[in-house]
Every structure is written in C-alpha cells, then in structure tokens.
Motif scaffolding. Structure first.
Motif, PDB file in Angstrom:
ATOM      1  N   GLU A  61       0.840  -1.198   0.000  1.00 23.25           N
ATOM      2  CA  GLU A  61       0.000   0.000   0.000  1.00 23.25           C
ATOM      3  C   GLU A  61       0.874   1.246   0.000  1.00 23.25           C
ATOM      4  N   CYS A  62       0.347   2.266  -0.640  1.00 26.84           N
ATOM      5  CA  CYS A  62       1.029   3.556  -0.684  1.00 26.84           C
ATOM      6  C   CYS A  62      -0.027   4.633  -0.884  1.00 26.84           C
ATOM      7  N   SER A  63       0.226   5.815  -0.341  1.00 23.84           N
ATOM      8  CA  SER A  63      -0.750   6.881  -0.562  1.00 23.84           C
ATOM      9  C   SER A  63      -0.300   7.812  -1.686  1.00 23.84           C
TER      10      SER A  63
ATOM     11  N   CYS B  67       1.594   7.350  -4.652  1.00 24.76           N
ATOM     12  CA  CYS B  67       2.240   6.212  -5.313  1.00 24.76           C
ATOM     13  C   CYS B  67       3.108   6.595  -6.511  1.00 24.76           C
ATOM     14  N   GLU B  68       3.161   7.872  -6.871  1.00 21.48           N
ATOM     15  CA  GLU B  68       3.891   8.262  -8.074  1.00 21.48           C
ATOM     16  C   GLU B  68       5.375   7.927  -7.975  1.00 21.48           C
TER      17      GLU B  68
ATOM     18  N   LEU C 155       6.781   5.658  -6.109  1.00 22.15           N
ATOM     19  CA  LEU C 155       6.904   4.207  -6.127  1.00 22.15           C
ATOM     20  C   LEU C 155       6.784   3.665  -7.542  1.00 22.15           C
ATOM     21  N   TYR C 156       5.830   4.161  -8.311  1.00 19.93           N
ATOM     22  CA  TYR C 156       5.641   3.706  -9.689  1.00 19.93           C
ATOM     23  C   TYR C 156       6.815   4.100 -10.575  1.00 19.93           C
TER      24      TYR C 156
ATOM     25  N   ASN D 286       8.915   8.257   0.775  1.00 18.57           N
ATOM     26  CA  ASN D 286       8.598   6.945   1.349  1.00 18.57           C
ATOM     27  C   ASN D 286       7.948   7.084   2.720  1.00 18.57           C
TER      28      ASN D 286
ATOM     29  N   GLU E 227      10.606  -0.115   1.487  1.00 24.04           N
ATOM     30  CA  GLU E 227      10.919   1.151   0.810  1.00 24.04           C
ATOM     31  C   GLU E 227      12.356   1.587   1.097  1.00 24.04           C
TER      32      GLU E 227
END
Length: 149
Positions: free
Chosen positions: A15-17, A19-20, A22-23, A82, A88
């Motif tokens: 999960e991530c809020s 997410c940009e 991370l992507y 992160n 992460e």
C-alpha cells in the motif's frame, strides 16, 4: 543484480498513498533490468558481432549513462516520498547501489569509447596521409604527365 533486488523490494510494498514515486522507481528499475539484460545476453553470446552497423560501445555508454541518471532521480524521489517501511528503505538503498554500479560502468564505457574513437581517428589520419603522399608521387608514374612540361 542490484536492479533486480531493488525491483523485488519495490514489488513487496502493498500500500502507498502518494504512489507516483513508487511507480516511477518501479518503472526505472524494471526498464534498466530488461535493457541491461538484453545487452548482456547479446554481448555474452557474441550476437553484437552480427550487427556491425550499430556502434555497440556507444550503445552501452548511453544505456549505462541513462540508467545512472534515472536510478539517481528515482532513488531520490522514493527517499523523499517513502513511508519509512522496511521494503521502501531497502529499495532506496539498492537503488543507490545500482546507481553507483551503473556510474562505474559509465566511467568504464566512456574510457572504452574514447580509446576506440582515438584508434579510429589515428587510422583515418594515417589513411589520409598515405593517400595524400601517393597522390603527390606523380614523378614516379610515367603514365601521368605534368602539364607544365
């Protein structure tokens, strides 16, 4: 290997809020892994010798240079955005390690590219000098007559 470990670390995050970051890191690590893997396979199987039209030294230099740059950007962005989870943090660490490995490879690729371009320039220069010398040796050819005589 470091790009693969970074990619695996980023894939374990559930999960991530925002997410940009991370992507983007996921895209960079996967792309670097695939392109470098294809080039490694081509070099290790000597398939690059079958396509002499491509400057493979320059191709390797561009790949490692772009991978260094994008791993740096992706790692900085992921470090800033992160959530301090273990996966992460591990992805950021392996991202910076992969960036360092690509940077060393970029340095070696630049040295190899410069060495090959110097060899080509010296070969072209010697061919040019030989051609100029041969074109001036008209006295030794009786079939070529001088215009002033």
């Amino acid at each position: 290997v470091l790009a693969l470990i970074a990619f695996i670390c980023i894939e374990t995050i559930m999960e991530c809020s925002p997410c940009e970051g991370l992507y983007f890191f996921e895209f960079v690590s996967c792309s670097a892994l695939v392109v470098t893997g294809v080039l490694l396979l081509m070099f290790s199987l000597n398939l690059h010798t079958r396509i002499p039209q491509i400057n493979w030294n320059l191709t390797d230099l561009v790949n490692t240079g772009l991978s260094t740059f994008f791993f740096f950007v992706a790692s900085v962005v992921l470090a800033a955005l992160n959530h301090k989870t273990g996966a992460e943090i591990a992805a950021v660490i392996f991202g910076f390690l992969a960036m360092a490995a690509y940077a060393v490879n970029t340095y070696l690729a630049v040295k190899k590219w410069r060495m090959n371009s110097r060899q080509q320039n010296s070969r072209q220069t010697s061919d040019y000098i030989r051609a100029r010398t041969e074109s001036r040796e008209v006295d030794h050819r009786p079939e070529i007559q001088r215009l002033d005589a």
